[in-house]
Design an enzyme around this catalytic site. Structure first.
Site, PDB file in Angstrom:
ATOM      1  N   ARG A 217       0.836  -1.207   0.000  1.00 49.42           N
ATOM      2  CA  ARG A 217       0.000   0.000   0.000  1.00 49.42           C
ATOM      3  C   ARG A 217       0.870   1.256   0.000  1.00 49.42           C
ATOM      4  O   ARG A 217       2.074   1.195   0.203  1.00 49.42           O
ATOM      5  CB  ARG A 217      -0.917   0.031   1.236  1.00 49.42           C
ATOM      6  CG  ARG A 217      -1.913  -1.102   1.316  1.00 49.42           C
ATOM      7  CD  ARG A 217      -2.736  -0.997   2.587  1.00 49.42           C
ATOM      8  NE  ARG A 217      -3.709  -2.076   2.712  1.00 49.42           N
ATOM      9  CZ  ARG A 217      -4.502  -2.244   3.774  1.00 49.42           C
ATOM     10  NH1 ARG A 217      -4.447  -1.402   4.791  1.00 49.42           N
ATOM     11  NH2 ARG A 217      -5.356  -3.246   3.812  1.00 49.42           N
ATOM     12  N   ALA A 289       9.617  -0.249   4.202  1.00 48.60           N
ATOM     13  CA  ALA A 289       8.795  -0.566   5.375  1.00 48.60           C
ATOM     14  C   ALA A 289       9.099   0.374   6.539  1.00 48.60           C
ATOM     15  O   ALA A 289      10.256   0.697   6.814  1.00 48.60           O
ATOM     16  CB  ALA A 289       9.028  -2.013   5.801  1.00 48.60           C
ATOM     17  N   LEU A 297       8.704  11.850  24.530  1.00 45.98           N
ATOM     18  CA  LEU A 297       9.682  10.974  25.148  1.00 45.98           C
ATOM     19  C   LEU A 297       9.325  10.626  26.589  1.00 45.98           C
ATOM     20  O   LEU A 297       9.559   9.504  27.040  1.00 45.98           O
ATOM     21  CB  LEU A 297      11.075  11.622  25.082  1.00 45.98           C
ATOM     22  CG  LEU A 297      12.248  10.752  25.501  1.00 45.98           C
ATOM     23  CD1 LEU A 297      12.318   9.483  24.661  1.00 45.98           C
ATOM     24  CD2 LEU A 297      13.552  11.533  25.418  1.00 45.98           C
ATOM     25  N   TYR A 353      10.933   7.802  15.929  1.00 48.14           N
ATOM     26  CA  TYR A 353      10.874   7.800  14.464  1.00 48.14           C
ATOM     27  C   TYR A 353      11.991   8.660  13.873  1.00 48.14           C
ATOM     28  O   TYR A 353      12.660   8.246  12.908  1.00 48.14           O
ATOM     29  CB  TYR A 353       9.512   8.330  14.035  1.00 48.14           C
ATOM     30  CG  TYR A 353       9.230   8.286  12.557  1.00 48.14           C
ATOM     31  CD1 TYR A 353       8.958   7.079  11.923  1.00 48.14           C
ATOM     32  CD2 TYR A 353       9.213   9.450  11.793  1.00 48.14           C
ATOM     33  CE1 TYR A 353       8.687   7.036  10.556  1.00 48.14           C
ATOM     34  CE2 TYR A 353       8.938   9.415  10.431  1.00 48.14           C
ATOM     35  CZ  TYR A 353       8.675   8.202   9.823  1.00 48.14           C
ATOM     36  OH  TYR A 353       8.410   8.164   8.479  1.00 48.14           O
TER      37      TYR A 353
END
Length: 448
Positions: A217, A289, A297, A353
């Protein structure tokens, strides 16, 4: 996801409001739909003693792009290419103004500007290094001026890489780079300076095999479709819950697929075995991916930290190392990591991330040096705000800010990332390695 504000800005009332209130005006971008790379003429120019003017002309001829070195009054140009390699001191930078000022008004909508310079560290003198580094400020500023969906980008050449321009010029001059602006690319800096130009300009990846993770996707699906369009046999990989989508896409494109979790201990061996048994080896590896588990945090759970980092950079490292160890990436092949604007500029609530995506950049740049001797390249695509299903979960205010705070005043499309990947994968890009390309419409804050 549709951009309703963009549609509003282009109706009669919206145009009036945008003009008189100074609101963002997102143009409709031209994207590649097949056919010639450049729909129009390209004007070339050169500073005195420029080193690559002939190479530029030869590259444009190979790309079947109409080009001229003599400006014509009133003629409109789809692209402007300037050889700045001959600028050897600060005073010589006036050559940029002398070339561009008279012809910028002749640049068509969704036009392209490319400046070609020398890698500053290789410029030969202190004055030349000053001048060549100055090209970055010039190009990034010009990218914010041109408007109308036009872009401006800078290409630095290392010594000996002058004949490796064609693929890069083709990308930056064509609609394939619709959402790429204000970027700096270096060619030949890992020691690879010669390339194999593709036999077929429309199918440059014919005969190549490409592996894409997270393929079913969004960005991964666009990667699969674009690489297949360019002639590659594609192998998609995704997790078991998405097997039906993955299989349907692979069947449609005439490729293969692997179902599994890339973080599993046996994933590298499983992937390598599938590639070896079914295709012998691969030419392109796209580590697409990735997931998010956003929290500040102070509230971050260890498992959410580790999972995000492992999927984005840990597992790709292990998979790539296994493929390399078994000799399953062909000479002339490429490894492409997907980073993010978050990994360059940071983002509130995304320390995990952003760390992972910055790590992708560090890994790929180290890998580029390690595999250069094998004729393999490694590069990074760093997307900005992209119009995927994920944006539906973003609060409206933040979503609109993400769309508007770039030179295009809009989000990018998955195909914009895919086109950048296809350019890196092109055999003609064999001297392009160790680069980080922002596909972000030229973010106005935090990163270029």
């Amino acid at each position: 996801m549709s951009d309703r504000y963009q549609d509003l800005a282009h109706n009669p009332i919206g145009k009036f409001l945008v003009k008189n209130l100074g609101l963002p005006n997102p143009p409709y971008l031209e994207r590649y739909e097949g056919g010639p790379l450049v729909q129009g003429s390209v004007l070339t120019g050169s500073a005195t003693q420029g080193d690559v003017a002939k190479a530029v002309t030869a590259a444009l001829k190979a790309l079947k792009v109409e080009a001229t070195g003599v400006p014509a009054q009133g003629k409109r140009y789809k692209g402007l290419v300037f050889d700045a390699t001959g600028i050897a001191d600060a005073a010589g930078l006036v050559a940029l103004q002398q070339f561009f000022t008279p012809v910028l008004r002749q640049l068509q909508g969704s036009g392209r500007v490319v400046v070609v310079g020398t890698v500053p560290e290789e410029a030969g003198s202190e004055g030349a290094r000053v001048a060549q580094r100055a090209l970055e400020g010039f190009t990034r500023s010009l990218a914010k001026e041109v408007g109308g969906g036009s872009t401006a980008n800078l290409v630095y050449l290392a010594p000996g890489a002058e004949t490796s321009l064609a693929s890069t010029l083709g990308f930056f001059l064509s609609p394939k780079s619709a959402y790429v602006s204000g970027q700096v690319v270096r060619i030949g800096t890992t020691g690879i300076t010669s390339v194999t130009d593709p036999v077929d300009l429309e199918k440059p990846l014919a005969g190549k095999v490409a592996l894409v993770t997270g393929a079913s996707r969004g960005l991964g699906e666009a990667d699969m479709r674009t690489l297949a369009r360019d002639g590659a046999t594609v192998i998609g990989l995704d997790v078991p819950p998405l097997e039906a989508d993955l299989k349907a896409l692979a069947d449609e494109l005439g490729g293969g697929y692997i179902v599994g979790d890339i973080t599993a201990e046996d994933a590298p061996a499983t992937i390598a075995a599938y590639v070896k048994e079914n295709y012998g080896a691969v030419d392109v590896v796209v580590h697409n991916a990735g997931i998010t588990r956003d929290k500040r945090l102070r509230n971050m759970k260890p498992e959410n930290w580790q999972l995000v980092v492992d999927i984005s950079v840990g597992a790709p490292q292990r998979i790539t190392d296994e493929l390399l160890a078994q000799g399953l990436i062909n000479e002339g092949g490429t490894v492409i990591g997907i980073a993010s604007i978050a990994g360059i500029a940071g983002n509130n609530g995304q320390t995990n991330y952003a760390s992972a995506k910055a790590g992708v950049i560090g890994w790929i740049q180290a890998l580029a040096e390690r595999v250069a001797g094998d004729g393999i390249t490694a590069n990074v695509v760093a997307p900005g705000f992209m119009e995927t299903e994920m944006v539906k979960t973003i609060p409206l205010g933040i979503r609109e800010a993400g769309r508007r705070m770039n030179s295009m005043s809009q989000g990018g499309q998955p195909v914009d990332v895919a086109e950048a990947i296809a350019w890196f994968a092109n055999p003609g890009s064999g001297a392009v390695s160790g680069n980080v390309l922002g596909v972000n419409g030229q973010m106005l804050l935090g990163a270029s």
